[in-house]
Motif scaffolding. Structure first.
Motif, PDB file in Angstrom:
ATOM      1  N   PHE A 198       4.633   1.053   4.184  1.00  0.00           N
ATOM      2  CA  PHE A 198       3.995   0.008   3.381  1.00  0.00           C
ATOM      3  C   PHE A 198       3.948  -1.313   4.152  1.00  0.00           C
ATOM      4  CE2 PHE A 198       5.020  -3.692   0.679  1.00  0.00           C
ATOM      5  CZ  PHE A 198       3.793  -3.842   0.036  1.00  0.00           C
ATOM      6  N   ALA A 199       5.088  -1.713   4.725  1.00  0.00           N
ATOM      7  CA  ALA A 199       5.140  -2.978   5.454  1.00  0.00           C
ATOM      8  C   ALA A 199       4.237  -2.946   6.688  1.00  0.00           C
ATOM      9  CB  ALA A 199       6.582  -3.281   5.857  1.00  0.00           C
ATOM     10  N   SER A 200       4.213  -1.811   7.385  1.00  0.00           N
ATOM     11  CA  SER A 200       3.378  -1.697   8.581  1.00  0.00           C
ATOM     12  C   SER A 200       1.908  -1.750   8.241  1.00  0.00           C
ATOM     13  CB  SER A 200       3.704  -0.387   9.317  1.00  0.00           C
ATOM     14  OG  SER A 200       5.056  -0.346   9.696  1.00  0.00           O
ATOM     15  N   LEU A 201       1.550  -1.180   7.103  1.00  0.00           N
ATOM     16  CA  LEU A 201       0.156  -1.244   6.657  1.00  0.00           C
ATOM     17  C   LEU A 201      -0.265  -2.687   6.395  1.00  0.00           C
ATOM     18  CD1 LEU A 201      -2.216   0.652   5.976  1.00  0.00           C
ATOM     19  CD2 LEU A 201      -1.459   0.606   3.596  1.00  0.00           C
ATOM     20  N   VAL A 202       0.674  -3.479   5.867  1.00  0.00           N
ATOM     21  CA  VAL A 202       0.396  -4.897   5.629  1.00  0.00           C
ATOM     22  C   VAL A 202       0.268  -5.649   6.953  1.00  0.00           C
ATOM     23  CG1 VAL A 202       1.321  -7.040   4.656  1.00  0.00           C
ATOM     24  CG2 VAL A 202       1.530  -4.900   3.372  1.00  0.00           C
ATOM     25  N   ALA A 203       1.124  -5.306   7.924  1.00  0.00           N
ATOM     26  CA  ALA A 203       1.162  -6.041   9.191  1.00  0.00           C
ATOM     27  C   ALA A 203       0.110  -5.581  10.198  1.00  0.00           C
ATOM     28  CB  ALA A 203       2.552  -5.903   9.817  1.00  0.00           C
ATOM     29  N   LEU A 204      -0.417  -4.369  10.033  1.00  0.00           N
ATOM     30  CA  LEU A 204      -1.326  -3.807  11.033  1.00  0.00           C
ATOM     31  C   LEU A 204      -2.560  -4.672  11.293  1.00  0.00           C
ATOM     32  CD1 LEU A 204      -1.921  -1.473  12.951  1.00  0.00           C
ATOM     33  CD2 LEU A 204      -3.072  -0.299  11.066  1.00  0.00           C
ATOM     34  N   PRO A 205      -3.230  -5.227  10.279  1.00  0.00           N
ATOM     35  CA  PRO A 205      -4.400  -6.079  10.585  1.00  0.00           C
ATOM     36  C   PRO A 205      -4.062  -7.253  11.500  1.00  0.00           C
ATOM     37  CG  PRO A 205      -4.376  -5.486   8.267  1.00  0.00           C
ATOM     38  CD  PRO A 205      -3.069  -5.025   8.839  1.00  0.00           C
ATOM     39  N   PHE A 206      -2.869  -7.827  11.300  1.00  0.00           N
ATOM     40  CA  PHE A 206      -2.460  -8.935  12.170  1.00  0.00           C
ATOM     41  C   PHE A 206      -2.267  -8.446  13.600  1.00  0.00           C
ATOM     42  CE2 PHE A 206       0.974 -11.318  14.247  1.00  0.00           C
ATOM     43  CZ  PHE A 206       0.436 -12.599  14.228  1.00  0.00           C
ATOM     44  N   VAL A 207      -1.567  -7.323  13.768  1.00  0.00           N
ATOM     45  CA  VAL A 207      -1.299  -6.783  15.106  1.00  0.00           C
ATOM     46  C   VAL A 207      -2.593  -6.352  15.789  1.00  0.00           C
ATOM     47  CG1 VAL A 207      -0.111  -4.955  16.379  1.00  0.00           C
ATOM     48  CG2 VAL A 207       1.018  -6.053  14.440  1.00  0.00           C
ATOM     49  N   TRP A 208      -3.492  -5.774  15.026  1.00  0.00           N
ATOM     50  CA  TRP A 208      -4.718  -5.202  15.581  1.00  0.00           C
ATOM     51  C   TRP A 208      -5.773  -6.261  15.898  1.00  0.00           C
ATOM     52  CZ3 TRP A 208      -8.865  -2.698  12.013  1.00  0.00           C
ATOM     53  CH2 TRP A 208      -9.929  -2.211  12.790  1.00  0.00           C
ATOM     54  N   ILE A 209      -5.988  -7.198  14.982  1.00  0.00           N
ATOM     55  CA  ILE A 209      -7.113  -8.129  15.103  1.00  0.00           C
ATOM     56  C   ILE A 209      -6.683  -9.516  15.571  1.00  0.00           C
ATOM     57  CG2 ILE A 209      -8.980  -9.263  13.844  1.00  0.00           C
ATOM     58  CD1 ILE A 209      -9.022  -6.808  11.976  1.00  0.00           C
TER      59      ILE A 209
END
Length: 599
Positions: A198-209
């Motif tokens: 859940f937390a990684s799904l929230v953070a992934l857009p920041f890490v990716w984009i």
């Protein structure tokens, strides 16, 4: 009533803050700051030793990092990574990702992040990143995503993936084992995976984009990369071109390669295709298409001499000067191969640059003229003899060709080391050292080239961080911070207490070590849970999560240091990208714990 910290604890905290400020300001190099930190600890403990210790014990503590297993492990991993690069073992993976990145840069990065995340869930995240670093360095060399924009996001994905299971990092294993010793039931491998997903799904857009946009481009544009060389690629019996039309292989052609006057129909051995491309593109075309850019007998002789003398084949650029005997001669009439044992695999005329219209000689080979740049392949000593004898100016940037004959062996050594470490058969320090030794013994990495695989800044930074972590622990600074934290949590709600514990552990892990944060934090969290009447498991998990949120400094985790040299990162790059990611993960993980445990 909480007593004041000891003088040693105060000094340890001051040194930590001073080191952080010096790194953040960036006015001095990483090496100088690290060595100054070690020097201050050594001198301070000599004149003001810790209780029940001798002055010389302080010297041992200050310099203990240079002999620490963590530093030895990191050096061994860098050597194995060097072995993968110099043998070309990762080129197939790099070409696959290159095709994906050419389709869409963002899609390629997202795919890489997801693969890294899920691999790190089931395999220790350090070997995963060691395997991926050279691949992204190769992608950067091919003109795609710069390593500086990819490695910190990839590292973040590996850390998030390692956080998701009890076996993902050594820190997780340590916290879970301490919790069991304190009387908690043992957690299975995927016990807290849903919370981390859940937390990684929230953070992934920041890490990716967002994160890649916050990082600079560390690529250095060199003059030779802009030159276009003309050559003739010879189709051999084993060439991918044999029996095919060139159009069938367009998707596999390296970036920057262009063919001219291609004969119609199927290509056969001895066909010579006029080709233009940059220095790197011609090398890649020879390897990918398995064609020769010089007569086969010359290349075979160079390879045979390389094998006999155990000397790497190199490719370099040389300028024809006004005094050269080559002026007015053609390549066949020059006798270069017979006289010097080197091969000319490309020729650049000064007027032919990337982006300009190519100008070719009519008919066969053109005559050399002053200012021509020759792309020369051979053994380094032979190339220097050629340059001196024929009055050529040798340019900087000579590159050694990958020893592809050892690519499979290097990949097997790396794979075996990763497997032994990942499945817990031997410690990662032993697996990496054994792998590095095998790289030497088998000739994948040569002893006189070890320095190219190591980074001095990383070595002294690791040594300084280990010494700093020990002084924080031995001086009582970590215990005092934990006591202050425990006292302050009486006035917070359970959700706020979870976030505070996680932030405190994050601070410790970014400035001391994961092991220090886990060792100090787990018993404190257990005691706080008992005092506040809360279930201990969510508080212990807050310690586990916080001990893994090591994004904000290069000294926080060994993979942070591994990528530092390859990405040409500064301390502020970790702070700028890591602090927002820490805040996102702390918020999301705290929310996940609150919902999961009904706090």
């Amino acid at each position: 009533m909480i007593g004041p910290p000891s003088y040693h604890a105060i000094a340890a905290m001051i040194i930590t803050i001073a080191m952080f400020v010096a790194f953040a300001r960036g006015r001095m190099s990483v090496e100088i700051i690290s060595l100054l930190t070690i020097a201050v600890i050594a001198v301070g403990l000599y004149f003001f030793p810790l209780p029940d210790t001798q002055p010389t014990d302080g010297l041992s503590l200050a310099f203990s990092g240079f002999g620490h297993y963590a530093l030895i492990t990191i050096c061994a991993l860098m050597i194995m990574g060097r072995g993968l690069v110099v043998t070309g073992a990762l080129e197939p993976a790099a070409r696959f990702l290159e095709r994906l990145f050419k389709i869409n840069l963002q899609l390629g990065l997202l795919f890489s992040l997801l693969v890294t995340f899920f691999l790190s869930m089931i395999v220790n995240n350090t070997p995963v990143l060691v395997l991926l670093i050279p691949i992204f360095v190769q992608l950067a060399l091919r003109g795609l995503l710069p390593a500086s924009k990819a490695l910190i996001p990839i590292n973040a994905a590996s850390l998030m993936g390692g956080l998701a299971t009890t076996i993902g990092t050594s820190t997780n294993i340590l916290v879970v084992s301490i919790a069991v010793d304190l009387g908690m039931p043992e957690m299975d491998v995927f016990h807290f995976t849903p919370i981390v997903l859940f937390a990684s799904l929230v953070a992934l857009p920041f890490v990716w984009i967002v994160m890649p946009r916050m990082l600079g481009d560390n690529r250095v544009e060199t003059v030779h990369a802009q030159r276009l060389f003309e050559t003739r690629l010879r189709v051999t019996e084993n060439s991918m071109l044999n029996g095919r039309e060139l159009s069938e292989l367009e998707t596999r052609l390296p970036t920057g390669i262009e063919f001219h006057d291609v004969p119609p129909g199927l290509l056969r051995p001895q066909h010579r295709l006029r080709m233009t491309g940059t220095h790197e593109a011609i090398e890649e075309a020879m390897a990918t298409l398995r064609g020769d850019a010089a007569p086969s007998w010359v290349l075979d002789r160079i390879r045979r001499r390389s094998s006999e003398t155990r000397t790497d084949i190199a490719v370099g650029e040389m300028i024809v000067t006004a005094d050269s005997r080559l002026i007015g001669r053609t390549l066949p009439s020059s006798g270069i191969a017979d006289l010097y044992g080197v091969a000319i695999i490309g020729t650049h005329r000064p007027e032919r640059l990337v982006g300009e219209k190519e100008k070719f000689s009519e008919g066969g080979d053109h005559r050399f003229a002053e200012g021509d740049v020759l792309l020369v392949m051979g053994l380094p000593d032979d190339m220097q003899h050629f340059a001196r004898a024929d009055s050529l100016l040798q340019l900087e940037g000579m590159r050694e060709l990958p020893r592809r004959s050892k690519a499979t062996l290097a990949a097997a050594i790396m794979g075996g080391s990763i497997a032994f470490a990942s499945f817990g058969l031997v410690p990662i320090a032993i697996a990496s050292l054994a792998g590095a030794i095998l790289m030497f013994v088998t000739g994948c990495v040569k002893f006189d080239r070890v320095g190219r695989g190591l980074s001095g800044s990383v070595i002294v930074l690791v040594a300084a961080s280990i010494a700093l972590g020990r002084i924080i622990l031995d001086s009582g600074a970590a215990d005092w911070i934990g006591t202050v934290l425990a006292a302050g949590l009486d006035y917070l709600s359970p959700a706020a207490a979870l976030a505070a514990i996680m932030l405190a552990m994050t601070f410790l892990t970014n400035f001391a070590s994961n092991a220090t944060a886990a060792t100090v934090g787990t018993p404190i969290a257990f005691a706080i849970a008992t005092k506040l009447g809360l279930p201990p498991e969510p508080l212990v998990l807050a310690v586990l999560f916080g001990s893994n949120l090591c994004y904000a400094t290069p000294i926080a985790y060994q993979t942070n240091m591994l990528i530092m040299a390859e990405g040409s990162y500064e301390f502020k790059d970790y702070v700028r990208t890591g602090v927002p990611l820490v805040l996102i993960m702390v918020t999301a993980l705290s929310l996940g714990l609150v919902v999961t445990y009904g706090l």
